[in-house]
Motif scaffolding. Structure first.
Motif, PDB file in Angstrom:
ATOM      1  N   VAL A 124       0.849  -1.191   0.000  1.00 18.13           N
ATOM      2  CA  VAL A 124       0.000   0.000   0.000  1.00 18.13           C
ATOM      3  C   VAL A 124       0.884   1.241   0.000  1.00 18.13           C
ATOM      4  O   VAL A 124       1.750   1.414   0.863  1.00 18.13           O
ATOM      5  CB  VAL A 124      -0.944   0.025   1.219  1.00 18.13           C
ATOM      6  N   ILE A 125       0.654   2.097  -0.984  1.00 18.48           N
ATOM      7  CA  ILE A 125       1.407   3.346  -1.108  1.00 18.48           C
ATOM      8  C   ILE A 125       0.437   4.510  -0.949  1.00 18.48           C
ATOM      9  O   ILE A 125      -0.666   4.502  -1.505  1.00 18.48           O
ATOM     10  CB  ILE A 125       2.100   3.440  -2.491  1.00 18.48           C
ATOM     11  N   TYR A 126       0.833   5.505  -0.192  1.00 19.84           N
ATOM     12  CA  TYR A 126       0.025   6.715  -0.007  1.00 19.84           C
ATOM     13  C   TYR A 126       0.655   7.855  -0.789  1.00 19.84           C
ATOM     14  O   TYR A 126       1.867   8.074  -0.727  1.00 19.84           O
ATOM     15  CB  TYR A 126      -0.055   7.103   1.472  1.00 19.84           C
ATOM     16  N   GLN A 127      -0.155   8.548  -1.534  1.00 22.58           N
ATOM     17  CA  GLN A 127       0.324   9.735  -2.244  1.00 22.58           C
ATOM     18  C   GLN A 127      -0.795  10.772  -2.240  1.00 22.58           C
ATOM     19  O   GLN A 127      -1.775  10.645  -2.960  1.00 22.58           O
ATOM     20  CB  GLN A 127       0.744   9.412  -3.677  1.00 22.58           C
ATOM     21  N   VAL A 158      -5.918   1.681  -7.777  1.00 21.01           N
ATOM     22  CA  VAL A 158      -5.764   3.109  -7.493  1.00 21.01           C
ATOM     23  C   VAL A 158      -7.081   3.590  -6.908  1.00 21.01           C
ATOM     24  O   VAL A 158      -8.143   3.465  -7.520  1.00 21.01           O
ATOM     25  CB  VAL A 158      -5.420   3.919  -8.764  1.00 21.01           C
ATOM     26  N   ASP A 159      -7.027   4.116  -5.702  1.00 19.17           N
ATOM     27  CA  ASP A 159      -8.239   4.464  -4.945  1.00 19.17           C
ATOM     28  C   ASP A 159      -8.325   5.975  -4.761  1.00 19.17           C
ATOM     29  O   ASP A 159      -7.436   6.589  -4.169  1.00 19.17           O
ATOM     30  CB  ASP A 159      -8.202   3.769  -3.582  1.00 19.17           C
ATOM     31  N   SER A 160      -9.398   6.565  -5.286  1.00 21.70           N
ATOM     32  CA  SER A 160      -9.607   8.005  -5.097  1.00 21.70           C
ATOM     33  C   SER A 160      -9.911   8.336  -3.642  1.00 21.70           C
ATOM     34  O   SER A 160      -9.704   9.467  -3.188  1.00 21.70           O
ATOM     35  CB  SER A 160     -10.760   8.495  -5.976  1.00 21.70           C
ATOM     36  N   GLY A 161     -10.449   7.348  -2.908  1.00 17.92           N
ATOM     37  CA  GLY A 161     -10.818   7.584  -1.507  1.00 17.92           C
ATOM     38  C   GLY A 161     -12.173   8.219  -1.336  1.00 17.92           C
ATOM     39  O   GLY A 161     -12.550   8.582  -0.221  1.00 17.92           O
ATOM     40  N   TYR A 162     -12.922   8.335  -2.433  1.00 17.48           N
ATOM     41  CA  TYR A 162     -14.237   8.975  -2.374  1.00 17.48           C
ATOM     42  C   TYR A 162     -15.352   7.993  -2.726  1.00 17.48           C
ATOM     43  O   TYR A 162     -15.149   7.011  -3.439  1.00 17.48           O
ATOM     44  CB  TYR A 162     -14.302  10.157  -3.338  1.00 17.48           C
ATOM     45  N   PRO A 167      -5.383  14.975 -11.613  1.00 13.91           N
ATOM     46  CA  PRO A 167      -4.185  14.429 -10.958  1.00 13.91           C
ATOM     47  C   PRO A 167      -4.274  12.914 -10.732  1.00 13.91           C
ATOM     48  O   PRO A 167      -3.266  12.217 -10.807  1.00 13.91           O
ATOM     49  CB  PRO A 167      -4.140  15.183  -9.631  1.00 13.91           C
ATOM     50  N   MET A 168      -5.471  12.405 -10.503  1.00 13.49           N
ATOM     51  CA  MET A 168      -5.643  10.953 -10.377  1.00 13.49           C
ATOM     52  C   MET A 168      -5.321  10.272 -11.706  1.00 13.49           C
ATOM     53  O   MET A 168      -4.651   9.236 -11.743  1.00 13.49           O
ATOM     54  CB  MET A 168      -7.065  10.612  -9.935  1.00 13.49           C
ATOM     55  N   GLY A 169      -5.812  10.864 -12.800  1.00 14.77           N
ATOM     56  CA  GLY A 169      -5.509  10.310 -14.113  1.00 14.77           C
ATOM     57  C   GLY A 169      -4.016  10.312 -14.392  1.00 14.77           C
ATOM     58  O   GLY A 169      -3.463   9.333 -14.926  1.00 14.77           O
ATOM     59  N   ALA A 170      -3.352  11.395 -14.010  1.00 10.36           N
ATOM     60  CA  ALA A 170      -1.896  11.473 -14.219  1.00 10.36           C
ATOM     61  C   ALA A 170      -1.179  10.412 -13.392  1.00 10.36           C
ATOM     62  O   ALA A 170      -0.198   9.807 -13.854  1.00 10.36           O
ATOM     63  CB  ALA A 170      -1.410  12.873 -13.839  1.00 10.36           C
ATOM     64  N   ALA A 171      -1.669  10.174 -12.178  1.00  8.53           N
ATOM     65  CA  ALA A 171      -1.057   9.151 -11.322  1.00  8.53           C
ATOM     66  C   ALA A 171      -1.236   7.764 -11.926  1.00  8.53           C
ATOM     67  O   ALA A 171      -0.324   6.923 -11.858  1.00  8.53           O
ATOM     68  CB  ALA A 171      -1.673   9.209  -9.925  1.00  8.53           C
ATOM     69  N   ILE A 172      -2.397   7.503 -12.539  1.00 10.00           N
ATOM     70  CA  ILE A 172      -2.639   6.203 -13.174  1.00 10.00           C
ATOM     71  C   ILE A 172      -1.697   6.008 -14.361  1.00 10.00           C
ATOM     72  O   ILE A 172      -1.099   4.929 -14.526  1.00 10.00           O
ATOM     73  CB  ILE A 172      -4.109   6.090 -13.616  1.00 10.00           C
ATOM     74  N   VAL A 173      -1.557   7.031 -15.196  1.00 11.41           N
ATOM     75  CA  VAL A 173      -0.656   6.933 -16.350  1.00 11.41           C
ATOM     76  C   VAL A 173       0.772   6.679 -15.882  1.00 11.41           C
ATOM     77  O   VAL A 173       1.482   5.799 -16.412  1.00 11.41           O
ATOM     78  CB  VAL A 173      -0.729   8.217 -17.200  1.00 11.41           C
ATOM     79  N   ALA A 174       1.214   7.417 -14.872  1.00 10.03           N
ATOM     80  CA  ALA A 174       2.573   7.236 -14.357  1.00 10.03           C
ATOM     81  C   ALA A 174       2.755   5.849 -13.765  1.00 10.03           C
ATOM     82  O   ALA A 174       3.799   5.212 -13.939  1.00 10.03           O
ATOM     83  CB  ALA A 174       2.878   8.310 -13.307  1.00 10.03           C
ATOM     84  N   ALA A 218      -1.309  -1.260  -4.212  1.00 12.98           N
ATOM     85  CA  ALA A 218      -2.462  -0.369  -4.058  1.00 12.98           C
ATOM     86  C   ALA A 218      -1.976   1.046  -3.801  1.00 12.98           C
ATOM     87  O   ALA A 218      -1.156   1.275  -2.909  1.00 12.98           O
ATOM     88  CB  ALA A 218      -3.355  -0.832  -2.910  1.00 12.98           C
ATOM     89  N   LEU A 219      -2.474   1.968  -4.598  1.00 14.33           N
ATOM     90  CA  LEU A 219      -2.118   3.377  -4.452  1.00 14.33           C
ATOM     91  C   LEU A 219      -3.327   4.121  -3.890  1.00 14.33           C
ATOM     92  O   LEU A 219      -4.389   4.174  -4.516  1.00 14.33           O
ATOM     93  CB  LEU A 219      -1.714   3.973  -5.803  1.00 14.33           C
ATOM     94  N   ARG A 220      -3.177   4.637  -2.695  1.00 10.11           N
ATOM     95  CA  ARG A 220      -4.221   5.443  -2.072  1.00 10.11           C
ATOM     96  C   ARG A 220      -3.877   6.912  -2.258  1.00 10.11           C
ATOM     97  O   ARG A 220      -2.797   7.358  -1.834  1.00 10.11           O
ATOM     98  CB  ARG A 220      -4.356   5.108  -0.583  1.00 10.11           C
ATOM     99  N   LEU A 221      -4.801   7.650  -2.851  1.00 10.00           N
ATOM    100  CA  LEU A 221      -4.511   9.037  -3.206  1.00 10.00           C
ATOM    101  C   LEU A 221      -4.863   9.991  -2.067  1.00 10.00           C
ATOM    102  O   LEU A 221      -5.581  10.965  -2.241  1.00 10.00           O
ATOM    103  CB  LEU A 221      -5.243   9.400  -4.496  1.00 10.00           C
TER     104      LEU A 221
END
Length: 881
Positions: free
Chosen positions: A189-192, A324-328, A208-215, A368-371
């Protein structure tokens, strides 16, 4: 599948069911409870009847059933629908031969209502019960009732990924509880924390979520040496060092369809379509598109699934190794004042974030990337609220009424429902004549329930059928079925607000299924839906919607705003053609967070439907094509008010639809009861200053307040301003028979009116405990001034207080009077509640200053032992001689 952890519990489960008919199973993600367990149960000889397994979501229901059926097909060659089947609203693959049927919760509720003995059913499995949907809670409650009343042999298995915060053991105290290990692979689990750069947009975090997914996709397919720029980014460096992600697909969690569409557009413009396929996944998506999102991606292609929380549990999506989780999430909060729900963007709970991250480790190690920041994770709520605490309860209450209970809490529910929302639901059902005042289902309500749709729409269709029979107008009931089909379908084509533009949708897809189903249930054999849609007129559509939504008939106010009959303010989208309509009937809207609600579906409403009977005409040429009206929705009252300009009372005959004023005409001379009621309304609106509330009245209020505190042995009346406004009918109204103007109102002796609320004994006791005056030794009766803080003050010239050893005490010694000592010219000298201390200390300084200013008055050296006087020294000495 035999390697799944739940297999270790099969023997214990069989033993448990041989001892008791209730079992609670806690089985975390990957245990195999949704697939391996029911698959094994198909071969248990002790289960003689059909197994019904409930899933909380339609996409999971189909997926689980197909997976289990595929496993059985390899054993016995039986395809989906032969031994294993499913049923969801509007879609089914099942037969009388199936032994395991996977259904959504609402299906079970209908099954129980139609057959309380559940003939032929041996076991009910409640899967993912922790999600706490309304239909889950109700389905479990009804199943427990069936088990207790009709079917002691019925087995109930309640399964959950977690039992934390749930009262299952309280609801089922004799149930045998078992716990399985989960099976999931490690998930990093990574937090950003991301901050949107465009604050103009409604979701600045989306791009920014889309950019994080592409990266993330690029970094997972690369190595650190190939992407040196990533070394400066801790997040990307961590991704590139994580092995095994190069061919993994990605699952992104978003709050709703709008965000999914926008993110899909963003990613489409930035990813190579030869390497990536983007699949949306949400509840109202057509089944074929849902299946595409779940199915494995083609060889050499990585799949990106953009999903709402439908993908949180009971669903394994092939190839997913990254989340990738927006958290919403979007949560619908029902407001009984407006009669609709407000969709709010909210942070998910810790339990939900764990479920989402776990999807990356279902089949292999994952990431898992938590935004959001790690510190924010600890501030998230532990669990989500159960729907029964915040959702609309109309359908649930309708189910309860059909079952025969008069309140939801008469059933064994996991959580007590919102009392305000339940009250609203009963009142709406009463308004539609579906239940009576005692919450008992009416014959009309029973017929409506059996149509199997929203109570409002069922009421509309049944009323239309009755009118159609009376007027030989079969197309009217056909149109009602079309409207009900359009409003029941989850996905709507087009963005038009005018519901007339959506009628053709009733000839295709889910709307067509519902429309045809309603036609069959209403037994309207001669109706052609094609002809109904061609002949539909705005007035007939408005009439039918008025039957279903009488509280949403709306009058224009401002450029695009409307007021609903229930008082709610709503707005149409900018430049919508319907803004030209003076009246609308709103079929679908959502309450705004801070602004007026947004209208999604509506129709122009001829206000004549509320005011006059309309002649039947040609459907093709006449806009008004009905031989009936909605005048029963209109209420008439004789309104009385005070005319500020003319200084007199007047009356009007007014007609309303709920809170909207339709018309008013001058009325006759107001009746005396109307005048009195109007006076009370005016006083409540403008306050007690409309009465003669002088200082004498205020002093009585303060004394009575003190008496209530200091003399609890007596039942003193509450005459505070708040209570007086609440009880005007009791203490004031009887004295208004001769009052015909506001000036006469001001002449009423409010002091005496309030005193009349006390018995003679209470009046005497009040004067004894808290007198209005205090007798001084000089013979002067000095007034006592009470205030709202509970203080009593005696203002007297210092010379008249000479000889007093201490401050007076009231209320049997419980209240010390504050002495306001005055100069001979009655100016303040000192304020004290401890007269003895004043004589011994501060008095010395007062005497020094005042003796030169008032030499003719007495300023003794020993004031506590000096005879008081109200005269000068000379007069005092002469009097003593």
């Amino acid at each position: 599948m035999s390697q799944l952890p739940v297999f270790d519990l099969l023997s214990d489960l069989r033993t448990a069911f041989s001892q008791h008919n209730q079992v609670i199973l806690e089985a975390p993600t990957g245990a195999g409870k949704s697939t391996a367990l029911p698959l094994a149960m198909l071969d248990w000889p002790e289960i003689t009847g059909k197994i019904i397994m409930l899933e909380p979501r339609r996409v999971a229901t189909r997926s689980v059933a197909r997976y289990i059926a595929a496993q059985r097909y390899q054993v016995n060659g039986k395809a989906l629908g032969e031994e294993v089947g499913y049923r969801v609203r509007g879609d089914a693959q099942s037969s009388a031969r199936v032994k395991l049927e996977v259904v959504t919760e609402g299906i079970l509720t209908r099954m129980i209502q139609q057959d309380p003995e559940l003939a032929g059913i041996g076991m009910i499995i409640f899967d993912e019960i922790h999600e706490r949907h309304l239909t889950t809670d109700l389905g479990l409650a009804l199943a427990l009732e069936v088990q207790q009343s009709f079917r002691e042999d019925l087995a109930i298995l309640a399964m959950s990924a977690t039992l934390s915060g749930m009262a299952l053991s309280t609801l089922m105290p004799e149930a045998i509880s078992l716990k399985s290990e989960g099976r999931s692979f490690p998930v990093e689990v990574i937090y950003q924390s991301i901050i949107g750069t465009n604050s103009q947009r409604s979701q600045p975090w989306l791009e920014p979520m889309g950019a994080a997914i592409v990266a993330l996709l690029e970094a997972s397919a690369s190595t650190p040496d190939r992407l040196p720029s990533h070394k400066s980014n801790a997040f990307l460096a961590q991704v590139t060092s994580f092995e095994g992600l190069a061919d993994k697909s990605l699952l992104a969690f978003l709050p709703g369809q709008n965000e999914i569409r926008r993110l899909q557009t963003y990613l489409d413009a930035r990813l190579d379509h030869r390497q990536y396929v983007i699949c949306p996944l949400y509840g109202s998506l057509p089944p074929k598109a849902q299946d595409q999102a779940i199915a494995p991606a083609a060889k050499g292609v990585r799949k990106i699934v953009l999903a709402t929380n439908v993908a949180e549990s009971s669903l394994t999506i092939e190839g997913i190794g990254m989340v990738v989780d927006s958290g919403y999430q979007r949560q619908a909060i029902f407001n009984p004042k407006t009669g609709t729900s407000k969709l709010s963007l909210k942070r998910i709970s810790q339990a939900s974030s764990a479920q989402r991250s776990g999807r990356a480790g279902r089949l292999s190690n994952g990431l898992a990337l938590r935004l959001w920041g790690q510190e924010e994770q600890g501030r998230l709520a532990k669990m989500d609220l159960a729907e029964i605490e915040h959702s609309e309860l109309t359908n649930l209450v309708f189910d309860c009424a059909y079952w025969g209970v008069k309140a939801v809490n008469e059933l064994p529910m996991l959580t007590v429902p919102s009392s305000r929302n339940e009250t609203y639901a009963w009142q709406l059902l009463q308004k539609l004549a579906l239940v009576d005042n005692d919450h008992k289902m009416t014959p009309h309500g029973r017929s409506a329930y059996e149509l199997g749709c929203d109570p409002r729409l069922a009421h509309m269709m049944l009323k239309a059928k009755t009118l159609a029979l009376k007027n030989s107008d079969a197309e009217l009931v056909g149109l009602a079925c079309v409207l009900a089909g359009v409003l029941s379908a989850r996905g709507r084509v087009g963005m038009s607000v005018n519901i007339l533009d959506h009628l053709k949708a009733a000839l295709m897809g889910e709307a067509a299924q519902f429309s045809k189903q309603f036609v069959r249930k209403l037994n309207v054999k001669t109706v052609s839906l094609d002809n109904v849609i061609v002949h539909a007129t705005p007035s007939s559509v408005a009439f039918l919607l008025g039957l279903a939504y009488p509280d949403r008939i709306a009058k224009a106010r401002g450029n695009k705003g409307y007021q609903l009959a229930n008082g709610t303010g709503v707005e149409l989208p900018d430049n919508d053609p319907l803004t030209q309509s003076p009246w609308l009937v709103i079929a679908d809207f959502q309450e705004g967070a801070q602004t007026a609600g947004r209208v999604y579906l509506a129709a122009p409403f001829p206000v004549a439907l509320l005011t006059q009977r309309l002649g039947k005409g040609d459907h093709n040429t006449t806009d008004i094509a009905l031989s009936h009206d909605l005048s029963f929705l209109v209420s008439s009252i004789n309104y009385c008010a005070w005319n500020e300009v003319k200084g007199r009372f007047y009356s009007e005959d007014r007609r309303y639809i709920d809170k909207i004023l339709l018309s008013k005409t001058a009325g006759s001379k107001p009746e005396r009861t109307q005048v009195i009621q109007t006076l009370l309304v005016q006083i409540r609106s403008k306050g007690l200053q409309m009465l003669h509330m002088n200082d004498k009245v205020r002093q009585l209020q303060y004394r009575m307040k003190l008496a209530m505190i200091l003399d609890t042995s007596e039942d003193w009346p509450d005459i505070s301003d708040h209570r007086l406004l609440e009880t005007l009918e009791i203490w004031l109204a009887p004295y208004l028979n001769d009052v015909s103007s506001l000036s006469q109102l001001m002449k009423l002796d409010c002091y005496q009116l309030l005193l009349n609320g006390c018995s003679w004994q209470q009046q005497q006791r009040l004067d004894t405990l808290l007198p209005t005056h205090w007798p001084m030794l000089t013979g002067t009766q000095v007034g006592i001034d009470y205030d709202d803080t509970g203080r009593a003050t005696l203002s007297v010239r210092l010379q008249e207080a000479l000889g007093m050893k201490e401050s007076p005490r009231l209320a049997q010694g419980k209240l010390v009077v504050t002495m306001a000592l005055l100069s001979p010219a009655r100016r303040p000298l000192a304020l004290t509640a401890d007269l003895a201390s004043f004589w011994q200390g501060p008095y010395v300084e007062v005497k020094k200053e005042m003796k030169g200013r008032y030499p003719k008055h007495l300023w003794p050296d020993d004031p506590a032992n000096t005879q008081p006087t109200k005269f000068t020294k000379k007069k005092t000495l002469n009097a003593q001689k």
